[in-house]
Design a protein around this motif. Structure first.
Motif, PDB file in Angstrom:
ATOM      1  N   ALA A 159       0.824  -1.208   0.000  1.00  0.00           N
ATOM      2  CA  ALA A 159       0.000   0.000   0.000  1.00  0.00           C
ATOM      3  C   ALA A 159       0.858   1.258   0.000  1.00  0.00           C
ATOM      4  N   LEU A 160       1.979   1.248   0.721  1.00  0.00           N
ATOM      5  CA  LEU A 160       2.847   2.422   0.747  1.00  0.00           C
ATOM      6  C   LEU A 160       3.450   2.692  -0.621  1.00  0.00           C
ATOM      7  N   VAL A 161       3.885   1.637  -1.313  1.00  0.00           N
ATOM      8  CA  VAL A 161       4.417   1.807  -2.661  1.00  0.00           C
ATOM      9  C   VAL A 161       3.327   2.347  -3.591  1.00  0.00           C
ATOM     10  N   THR A 162       2.143   1.775  -3.499  1.00  0.00           N
ATOM     11  CA  THR A 162       1.042   2.226  -4.349  1.00  0.00           C
ATOM     12  C   THR A 162       0.701   3.673  -4.074  1.00  0.00           C
ATOM     13  N   ALA A 163       0.689   4.067  -2.808  1.00  0.00           N
ATOM     14  CA  ALA A 163       0.400   5.459  -2.449  1.00  0.00           C
ATOM     15  C   ALA A 163       1.444   6.408  -3.029  1.00  0.00           C
ATOM     16  N   VAL A 183      -2.942  -6.011  -7.216  1.00  0.00           N
ATOM     17  CA  VAL A 183      -2.346  -4.672  -7.198  1.00  0.00           C
ATOM     18  C   VAL A 183      -0.935  -4.715  -7.771  1.00  0.00           C
ATOM     19  N   GLY A 184      -0.207  -5.776  -7.465  1.00  0.00           N
ATOM     20  CA  GLY A 184       1.146  -5.899  -7.991  1.00  0.00           C
ATOM     21  C   GLY A 184       1.182  -5.933  -9.506  1.00  0.00           C
ATOM     22  N   GLU A 185       0.207  -6.589 -10.112  1.00  0.00           N
ATOM     23  CA  GLU A 185       0.165  -6.644 -11.573  1.00  0.00           C
ATOM     24  C   GLU A 185      -0.153  -5.274 -12.165  1.00  0.00           C
ATOM     25  N   VAL A 186      -1.039  -4.523 -11.525  1.00  0.00           N
ATOM     26  CA  VAL A 186      -1.316  -3.162 -11.989  1.00  0.00           C
ATOM     27  C   VAL A 186      -0.052  -2.319 -11.947  1.00  0.00           C
ATOM     28  N   VAL A 187       0.670  -2.385 -10.835  1.00  0.00           N
ATOM     29  CA  VAL A 187       1.909  -1.611 -10.706  1.00  0.00           C
ATOM     30  C   VAL A 187       2.910  -2.009 -11.780  1.00  0.00           C
ATOM     31  N   LEU A 188       3.055  -3.295 -12.011  1.00  0.00           N
ATOM     32  CA  LEU A 188       3.998  -3.766 -13.021  1.00  0.00           C
ATOM     33  C   LEU A 188       3.603  -3.282 -14.412  1.00  0.00           C
ATOM     34  N   ARG A 189       2.317  -3.387 -14.748  1.00  0.00           N
ATOM     35  CA  ARG A 189       1.866  -2.959 -16.076  1.00  0.00           C
ATOM     36  C   ARG A 189       2.014  -1.445 -16.256  1.00  0.00           C
ATOM     37  N   ALA A 190       1.819  -0.693 -15.166  1.00  0.00           N
ATOM     38  CA  ALA A 190       1.869   0.771 -15.266  1.00  0.00           C
ATOM     39  C   ALA A 190       3.288   1.317 -15.275  1.00  0.00           C
ATOM     40  N   THR A 191       4.200   0.659 -14.575  1.00  0.00           N
ATOM     41  CA  THR A 191       5.540   1.227 -14.385  1.00  0.00           C
ATOM     42  C   THR A 191       6.664   0.390 -14.980  1.00  0.00           C
ATOM     43  N   GLY A 192       6.388  -0.883 -15.276  1.00  0.00           N
ATOM     44  CA  GLY A 192       7.457  -1.773 -15.716  1.00  0.00           C
ATOM     45  C   GLY A 192       8.302  -2.302 -14.581  1.00  0.00           C
ATOM     46  N   THR A 197       8.256  -4.085 -10.478  1.00  0.00           N
ATOM     47  CA  THR A 197       7.430  -4.767  -9.490  1.00  0.00           C
ATOM     48  C   THR A 197       7.345  -3.936  -8.212  1.00  0.00           C
ATOM     49  N   VAL A 198       6.306  -4.200  -7.425  1.00  0.00           N
ATOM     50  CA  VAL A 198       6.204  -3.564  -6.107  1.00  0.00           C
ATOM     51  C   VAL A 198       7.445  -3.874  -5.291  1.00  0.00           C
TER      52      VAL A 198
END
Length: 384
Positions: free
Chosen positions: A71-75, A162-171, A173-174
Protein backbone atom coordinates in the motif's frame (compact mmCIF):
# COMPACT_ATOMS: atom_id res chain seq x y z
CA UNK A 1 8.64 -15.41 32.97
CA UNK A 2 10.09 -12.56 35.02
CA UNK A 3 11.28 -9.23 33.64
CA UNK A 4 14.90 -10.46 33.61
CA UNK A 5 14.01 -12.57 30.57
CA UNK A 6 12.90 -9.51 28.61
CA UNK A 7 15.75 -8.02 26.63
CA UNK A 8 16.29 -4.71 24.89
CA UNK A 9 15.78 -1.09 25.82
CA UNK A 10 13.13 1.54 26.43
CA UNK A 11 13.65 5.29 26.61
CA UNK A 12 12.70 7.17 29.79
CA UNK A 13 8.94 7.45 30.07
CA UNK A 14 8.29 4.12 28.34
CA UNK A 15 9.15 1.84 31.28
CA UNK A 16 5.49 0.88 31.64
CA UNK A 17 5.57 -0.61 28.14
CA UNK A 18 8.40 -2.88 29.23
CA UNK A 19 6.32 -4.01 32.21
CA UNK A 20 3.36 -4.94 30.01
CA UNK A 21 5.62 -6.67 27.51
CA UNK A 22 7.18 -8.67 30.34
CA UNK A 23 3.73 -9.94 31.29
CA UNK A 24 3.03 -10.84 27.65
CA UNK A 25 6.41 -12.54 27.32
CA UNK A 26 5.60 -14.82 30.23
CA UNK A 27 3.77 -16.98 27.69
CA UNK A 28 6.33 -16.68 24.94
CA UNK A 29 8.59 -19.49 26.11
CA UNK A 30 5.72 -21.73 25.04
CA UNK A 31 4.80 -19.56 22.11
CA UNK A 32 8.24 -19.18 20.55
CA UNK A 33 9.24 -15.60 21.27
CA UNK A 34 8.07 -12.10 20.41
CA UNK A 35 9.45 -8.67 19.53
CA UNK A 36 8.07 -5.18 20.14
CA UNK A 37 9.40 -1.95 18.65
CA UNK A 38 7.97 1.57 18.78
CA UNK A 39 9.08 4.81 17.16
CA UNK A 40 7.86 8.12 18.51
CA UNK A 41 8.44 11.25 16.47
CA UNK A 42 11.09 9.45 14.47
CA UNK A 43 13.03 7.98 17.41
CA UNK A 44 13.15 4.33 18.43
CA UNK A 45 11.81 4.49 22.00
CA UNK A 46 10.93 0.81 22.58
CA UNK A 47 13.05 -2.11 21.35
CA UNK A 48 12.20 -5.29 23.26
CA UNK A 49 12.17 -9.04 22.79
CA UNK A 50 11.48 -12.03 24.98
CA UNK A 51 10.77 -15.73 25.01
CA UNK A 52 12.82 -18.62 23.69
CA UNK A 53 14.01 -18.71 20.11
CA UNK A 54 13.88 -15.00 19.20
CA UNK A 55 16.25 -12.08 19.76
CA UNK A 56 16.16 -8.49 18.58
CA UNK A 57 17.83 -9.30 15.26
CA UNK A 58 15.71 -12.35 14.42
CA UNK A 59 13.80 -12.16 11.15
CA UNK A 60 10.29 -13.59 11.13
CA UNK A 61 7.57 -14.23 8.61
CA UNK A 62 5.16 -11.35 9.21
CA UNK A 63 2.62 -12.54 6.65
CA UNK A 64 0.04 -9.89 5.68
CA UNK A 65 2.17 -7.05 6.99
CA UNK A 66 3.47 -7.15 3.39
CA UNK A 67 0.12 -5.72 2.30
CA UNK A 68 1.06 -2.57 4.21
CA UNK A 69 4.34 -2.26 2.29
CA UNK A 70 2.40 -2.79 -0.96
CA UNK A 71 0.00 0.00 0.00
CA UNK A 72 2.85 2.42 0.75
CA UNK A 73 4.42 1.81 -2.66
CA UNK A 74 1.04 2.23 -4.35
CA UNK A 75 0.40 5.46 -2.45
CA UNK A 76 3.76 6.83 -3.59
CA UNK A 77 2.88 6.05 -7.21
CA UNK A 78 -0.54 7.71 -6.86
CA UNK A 79 1.12 10.73 -5.26
CA UNK A 80 3.49 11.01 -8.22
CA UNK A 81 0.77 10.56 -10.86
CA UNK A 82 1.95 7.17 -12.09
CA UNK A 83 -1.32 5.57 -10.93
CA UNK A 84 -4.90 6.84 -10.81
CA UNK A 85 -7.13 5.30 -8.15
CA UNK A 86 -10.27 5.71 -10.24
CA UNK A 87 -8.88 4.32 -13.46
CA UNK A 88 -10.09 0.90 -14.56
CA UNK A 89 -7.66 -1.93 -13.92
CA UNK A 90 -8.22 -3.27 -17.42
CA UNK A 91 -6.82 -0.06 -18.91
CA UNK A 92 -3.40 -1.21 -17.73
CA UNK A 93 -4.10 -4.92 -17.79
CA UNK A 94 -6.46 -5.78 -20.67
CA UNK A 95 -6.72 -9.49 -19.80
CA UNK A 96 -8.35 -8.55 -16.50
CA UNK A 97 -11.52 -7.40 -18.29
CA UNK A 98 -12.62 -11.05 -18.77
CA UNK A 99 -15.75 -12.34 -17.01
CA UNK A 100 -17.31 -8.93 -16.47
CA UNK A 101 -14.38 -7.31 -14.61
CA UNK A 102 -13.74 -4.51 -17.10
CA UNK A 103 -15.12 -1.71 -14.92
CA UNK A 104 -13.31 -2.59 -11.68
CA UNK A 105 -11.05 0.26 -10.58
CA UNK A 106 -7.77 0.29 -8.69
CA UNK A 107 -9.60 1.94 -5.79
CA UNK A 108 -12.02 -1.00 -5.61
CA UNK A 109 -9.14 -3.48 -5.62
CA UNK A 110 -7.39 -1.70 -2.75
CA UNK A 111 -10.62 -1.46 -0.75
CA UNK A 112 -11.26 -5.23 -1.04
CA UNK A 113 -14.40 -4.59 -3.10
CA UNK A 114 -13.62 -6.30 -6.42
CA UNK A 115 -14.95 -9.77 -5.53
CA UNK A 116 -11.88 -11.35 -7.15
CA UNK A 117 -10.84 -13.29 -4.07
CA UNK A 118 -9.55 -16.56 -5.57
CA UNK A 119 -9.93 -19.04 -8.40
CA UNK A 120 -12.12 -22.05 -9.00
CA UNK A 121 -10.24 -25.20 -8.06
CA UNK A 122 -7.67 -23.26 -6.07
CA UNK A 123 -4.04 -22.34 -6.55
CA UNK A 124 -1.09 -24.70 -6.27
CA UNK A 125 1.73 -24.07 -3.76
CA UNK A 126 3.96 -23.14 -6.71
CA UNK A 127 1.44 -20.53 -7.87
CA UNK A 128 1.02 -19.12 -4.37
CA UNK A 129 4.75 -18.36 -4.30
CA UNK A 130 4.62 -16.24 -7.49
CA UNK A 131 2.48 -13.11 -7.89
CA UNK A 132 2.63 -13.27 -11.70
CA UNK A 133 1.23 -16.81 -11.75
CA UNK A 134 -1.55 -15.83 -9.34
CA UNK A 135 -2.37 -12.77 -11.44
CA UNK A 136 -2.57 -14.83 -14.63
CA UNK A 137 -5.14 -17.13 -13.00
CA UNK A 138 -7.13 -14.25 -11.50
CA UNK A 139 -7.34 -12.42 -14.84
CA UNK A 140 -9.72 -15.04 -16.22
CA UNK A 141 -11.72 -15.54 -13.04
CA UNK A 142 -15.26 -14.29 -12.51
CA UNK A 143 -15.85 -12.16 -9.40
CA UNK A 144 -17.47 -13.95 -6.46
CA UNK A 145 -19.86 -11.02 -5.91
CA UNK A 146 -20.93 -7.99 -7.92
CA UNK A 147 -17.92 -5.67 -7.90
CA UNK A 148 -18.28 -2.74 -5.49
CA UNK A 149 -21.53 -4.18 -4.07
CA UNK A 150 -19.78 -5.20 -0.84
CA UNK A 151 -16.37 -5.94 0.61
CA UNK A 152 -14.49 -9.05 1.67
CA UNK A 153 -10.91 -9.77 2.60
CA UNK A 154 -8.93 -10.59 -0.57
CA UNK A 155 -6.47 -12.55 1.55
CA UNK A 156 -4.27 -14.21 -1.06
CA UNK A 157 -5.39 -12.22 -4.11
CA UNK A 158 -4.98 -8.51 -3.39
CA UNK A 159 -1.19 -8.57 -3.54
CA UNK A 160 -1.06 -10.20 -6.97
CA UNK A 161 -3.87 -7.98 -8.29
CA UNK A 162 -2.35 -4.67 -7.20
CA UNK A 163 1.15 -5.90 -7.99
CA UNK A 164 0.16 -6.64 -11.57
CA UNK A 165 -1.32 -3.16 -11.99
CA UNK A 166 1.91 -1.61 -10.71
CA UNK A 167 4.00 -3.77 -13.02
CA UNK A 168 1.87 -2.96 -16.08
CA UNK A 169 1.87 0.77 -15.27
CA UNK A 170 5.54 1.23 -14.39
CA UNK A 171 7.46 -1.77 -15.72
CA UNK A 172 8.68 -2.41 -12.17
CA UNK A 173 7.43 -4.77 -9.49
CA UNK A 174 6.20 -3.56 -6.11
CA UNK A 175 9.09 -5.52 -4.59
CA UNK A 176 11.64 -3.64 -6.70
CA UNK A 177 10.11 -0.25 -5.98
CA UNK A 178 9.84 -0.98 -2.26
CA UNK A 179 13.53 -1.93 -2.15
CA UNK A 180 14.66 1.15 -4.07
CA UNK A 181 12.28 3.78 -2.70
CA UNK A 182 11.64 2.68 0.88
CA UNK A 183 13.65 -0.20 2.34
CA UNK A 184 17.19 0.62 1.22
CA UNK A 185 17.08 4.42 1.67
CA UNK A 186 15.71 4.13 5.20
CA UNK A 187 17.67 1.03 6.24
CA UNK A 188 14.53 -0.93 7.07
CA UNK A 189 14.86 -4.51 8.28
CA UNK A 190 11.71 -5.66 6.56
CA UNK A 191 12.29 -7.38 3.24
CA UNK A 192 10.09 -8.15 0.26
CA UNK A 193 12.55 -10.77 -0.92
CA UNK A 194 14.91 -12.03 1.78
CA UNK A 195 18.55 -12.08 0.58
CA UNK A 196 20.29 -15.43 0.91
CA UNK A 197 22.92 -13.96 3.23
CA UNK A 198 20.24 -13.08 5.79
CA UNK A 199 18.77 -16.58 5.91
CA UNK A 200 20.72 -17.55 9.09
CA UNK A 201 18.72 -14.88 10.97
CA UNK A 202 15.36 -16.27 9.86
CA UNK A 203 13.34 -18.13 12.48
CA UNK A 204 10.71 -20.54 11.20
CA UNK A 205 7.06 -19.90 11.93
CA UNK A 206 5.55 -22.26 14.50
CA UNK A 207 2.02 -23.68 14.47
CA UNK A 208 -0.67 -22.63 16.91
CA UNK A 209 -0.95 -24.56 20.17
CA UNK A 210 -4.65 -24.20 20.96
CA UNK A 211 -6.01 -24.76 24.43
CA UNK A 212 -8.65 -27.49 24.79
CA UNK A 213 -11.38 -24.82 24.65
CA UNK A 214 -9.86 -23.27 21.53
CA UNK A 215 -9.51 -26.69 19.91
CA UNK A 216 -13.15 -27.43 20.66
CA UNK A 217 -14.19 -24.12 19.08
CA UNK A 218 -12.25 -24.92 15.92
CA UNK A 219 -13.77 -28.39 15.73
CA UNK A 220 -17.28 -27.00 16.17
CA UNK A 221 -16.80 -24.26 13.55
CA UNK A 222 -15.18 -25.85 10.48
CA UNK A 223 -14.71 -23.81 7.32
CA UNK A 224 -17.04 -25.08 4.60
CA UNK A 225 -15.01 -26.03 1.51
CA UNK A 226 -17.34 -24.10 -0.82
CA UNK A 227 -17.47 -20.96 1.34
CA UNK A 228 -16.00 -17.59 0.37
CA UNK A 229 -13.64 -18.00 3.32
CA UNK A 230 -12.27 -21.24 1.86
CA UNK A 231 -11.89 -19.70 -1.59
CA UNK A 232 -10.16 -16.54 -0.32
CA UNK A 233 -7.67 -18.56 1.76
CA UNK A 234 -7.27 -21.33 -0.86
CA UNK A 235 -8.54 -24.00 1.52
CA UNK A 236 -10.59 -25.47 -1.35
CA UNK A 237 -7.53 -26.41 -3.42
CA UNK A 238 -6.29 -29.97 -3.95
CA UNK A 239 -3.40 -28.95 -1.70
CA UNK A 240 -5.06 -26.62 0.81
CA UNK A 241 -3.13 -23.55 1.85
CA UNK A 242 -0.86 -24.24 4.81
CA UNK A 243 -0.18 -20.95 6.56
CA UNK A 244 2.77 -22.18 8.58
CA UNK A 245 4.51 -23.81 5.63
CA UNK A 246 4.01 -20.64 3.59
CA UNK A 247 6.55 -18.44 5.39
CA UNK A 248 8.81 -21.42 6.01
CA UNK A 249 9.26 -21.91 2.26
CA UNK A 250 12.53 -20.45 0.95
CA UNK A 251 10.82 -19.85 -2.41
CA UNK A 252 8.18 -17.70 -0.71
CA UNK A 253 10.80 -15.76 1.25
CA UNK A 254 12.84 -15.18 -1.91
CA UNK A 255 9.97 -14.18 -4.23
CA UNK A 256 7.94 -12.43 -1.50
CA UNK A 257 4.42 -12.71 -2.89
CA UNK A 258 2.63 -9.59 -1.71
CA UNK A 259 -0.18 -11.44 0.04
CA UNK A 260 2.18 -12.25 2.89
CA UNK A 261 5.71 -13.16 1.85
CA UNK A 262 7.61 -10.37 3.59
CA UNK A 263 10.20 -11.18 6.26
CA UNK A 264 11.53 -8.87 8.93
CA UNK A 265 11.51 -7.79 12.54
CA UNK A 266 9.28 -5.67 14.74
CA UNK A 267 12.03 -3.07 14.59
CA UNK A 268 11.84 -3.16 10.80
CA UNK A 269 8.09 -2.69 10.35
CA UNK A 270 8.00 -0.01 13.04
CA UNK A 271 10.66 1.91 11.13
CA UNK A 272 8.76 1.41 7.87
CA UNK A 273 5.69 3.06 9.37
CA UNK A 274 7.81 5.73 11.07
CA UNK A 275 8.61 6.96 7.57
CA UNK A 276 4.96 8.03 7.18
CA UNK A 277 4.17 8.86 10.82
CA UNK A 278 6.37 11.97 10.73
CA UNK A 279 9.94 13.04 10.14
CA UNK A 280 12.52 10.23 10.13
CA UNK A 281 16.28 10.80 9.95
CA UNK A 282 15.61 14.47 9.25
CA UNK A 283 13.50 13.67 6.18
CA UNK A 284 9.89 14.76 5.75
CA UNK A 285 7.21 12.06 5.80
CA UNK A 286 7.29 9.74 2.81
CA UNK A 287 3.69 10.58 1.90
CA UNK A 288 2.14 14.02 1.64
CA UNK A 289 -0.65 14.62 4.18
CA UNK A 290 -3.35 14.56 1.50
CA UNK A 291 -2.06 11.27 0.06
CA UNK A 292 -1.91 9.59 3.45
CA UNK A 293 -5.35 10.92 4.33
CA UNK A 294 -6.85 9.41 1.18
CA UNK A 295 -5.19 6.03 1.74
CA UNK A 296 -6.27 6.09 5.39
CA UNK A 297 -9.89 7.02 4.65
CA UNK A 298 -12.37 4.21 5.32
CA UNK A 299 -13.68 2.87 2.00
CA UNK A 300 -15.32 -0.35 3.22
CA UNK A 301 -17.07 -0.95 6.53
CA UNK A 302 -19.55 -3.51 7.80
CA UNK A 303 -19.92 -7.26 7.48
CA UNK A 304 -17.04 -8.83 5.57
CA UNK A 305 -18.42 -11.19 2.91
CA UNK A 306 -15.41 -13.49 3.32
CA UNK A 307 -14.89 -13.70 7.07
CA UNK A 308 -18.42 -12.85 8.23
CA UNK A 309 -16.91 -10.44 10.76
CA UNK A 310 -17.46 -6.71 11.16
CA UNK A 311 -14.42 -4.86 9.88
CA UNK A 312 -13.21 -1.93 7.81
CA UNK A 313 -10.67 -1.28 5.07
CA UNK A 314 -8.98 1.86 3.85
CA UNK A 315 -6.91 1.58 0.63
CA UNK A 316 -4.64 -1.42 1.06
CA UNK A 317 -4.40 -0.51 4.74
CA UNK A 318 -6.60 -1.17 7.76
CA UNK A 319 -7.94 1.67 9.96
CA UNK A 320 -7.00 0.61 13.48
CA UNK A 321 -8.90 2.88 15.87
CA UNK A 322 -11.82 0.42 15.75
CA UNK A 323 -9.61 -2.35 17.18
CA UNK A 324 -7.47 -0.13 19.40
CA UNK A 325 -9.63 2.75 20.74
CA UNK A 326 -6.61 4.50 22.24
CA UNK A 327 -5.36 5.29 18.73
CA UNK A 328 -6.46 8.29 16.70
CA UNK A 329 -8.74 7.99 13.68
CA UNK A 330 -5.65 8.55 11.49
CA UNK A 331 -3.96 5.30 12.56
CA UNK A 332 -3.49 2.78 9.74
CA UNK A 333 -1.42 -0.31 9.13
CA UNK A 334 -1.77 -4.03 8.62
CA UNK A 335 -1.58 -7.13 10.77
CA UNK A 336 -0.26 -10.59 9.92
CA UNK A 337 -1.60 -14.11 10.43
CA UNK A 338 0.58 -15.20 13.40
CA UNK A 339 -0.66 -12.17 15.35
CA UNK A 340 1.87 -9.61 14.18
CA UNK A 341 0.76 -5.98 14.03
CA UNK A 342 2.26 -2.83 12.51
CA UNK A 343 0.92 0.68 12.03
CA UNK A 344 1.48 4.40 11.95
CA UNK A 345 -0.53 6.99 13.86
CA UNK A 346 0.48 10.29 12.22
CA UNK A 347 -1.67 12.29 14.65
CA UNK A 348 0.58 11.27 17.53
CA UNK A 349 3.83 10.51 15.68
CA UNK A 350 3.73 6.86 16.75
CA UNK A 351 4.84 3.87 14.70
CA UNK A 352 4.43 0.38 16.11
CA UNK A 353 5.69 -3.10 15.26
CA UNK A 354 4.90 -6.35 17.02
CA UNK A 355 6.07 -9.74 15.79
CA UNK A 356 5.59 -13.23 17.19
CA UNK A 357 6.92 -16.51 15.97
CA UNK A 358 4.12 -18.88 16.92
CA UNK A 359 0.62 -18.45 15.53
CA UNK A 360 -1.85 -17.09 18.06
CA UNK A 361 -5.44 -18.28 18.30
CA UNK A 362 -7.56 -15.92 16.14
CA UNK A 363 -4.43 -13.83 15.61
CA UNK A 364 -5.13 -12.68 12.07
CA UNK A 365 -6.32 -9.17 12.99
CA UNK A 366 -3.44 -8.96 15.49
CA UNK A 367 -2.89 -11.21 18.49
CA UNK A 368 -4.93 -10.33 21.58
CA UNK A 369 -1.92 -9.05 23.52
CA UNK A 370 -1.64 -6.11 21.13
CA UNK A 371 -4.63 -4.49 22.84
CA UNK A 372 -2.71 -4.11 26.10
CA UNK A 373 0.57 -3.27 24.40
CA UNK A 374 -0.91 -0.54 22.18
CA UNK A 375 -2.74 1.04 25.14
CA UNK A 376 0.50 1.11 27.15
CA UNK A 377 2.41 2.67 24.25
CA UNK A 378 -0.18 5.40 23.72
CA UNK A 379 -0.34 6.28 27.43
CA UNK A 380 3.45 6.49 27.67
CA UNK A 381 3.69 8.67 24.57
CA UNK A 382 1.12 11.09 25.97
CA UNK A 383 3.23 11.60 29.08
CA UNK A 384 6.60 12.29 27.45
Amino acid sequence: MSDVHVHGTVEPGFESVREVFAEVAANEARDGGAQLAVHHRGRLVVDLWGGDGVDGDSLLGLYSCSKGAMALVTALLVQEGALDLDREVSSWWPEFAAEGKGRITLRQLLAHRSGVIGVEGGLSPEELADDRLIAARLAGQRPYWEPDAGHGYHALAIGALVGEVVLRATGRTVQELYEERIRAPYGIEYHLGLPEELEPRFRTALPMLPTPAEQAFLAENPIAPDSLMAIAFNFHADTPFDMVDYANSREVRERAPLAGGGVGSARGVSRMYAAIAGELDGRPPLLAPETLAEFARVHSKGTDLVTGMENAFALGLVPLALRYPSLSAAAVGHSGAPGSQAFADPATGLAYGYARRRFAFAGGPGAAENVRLVAAVVEAAKAV
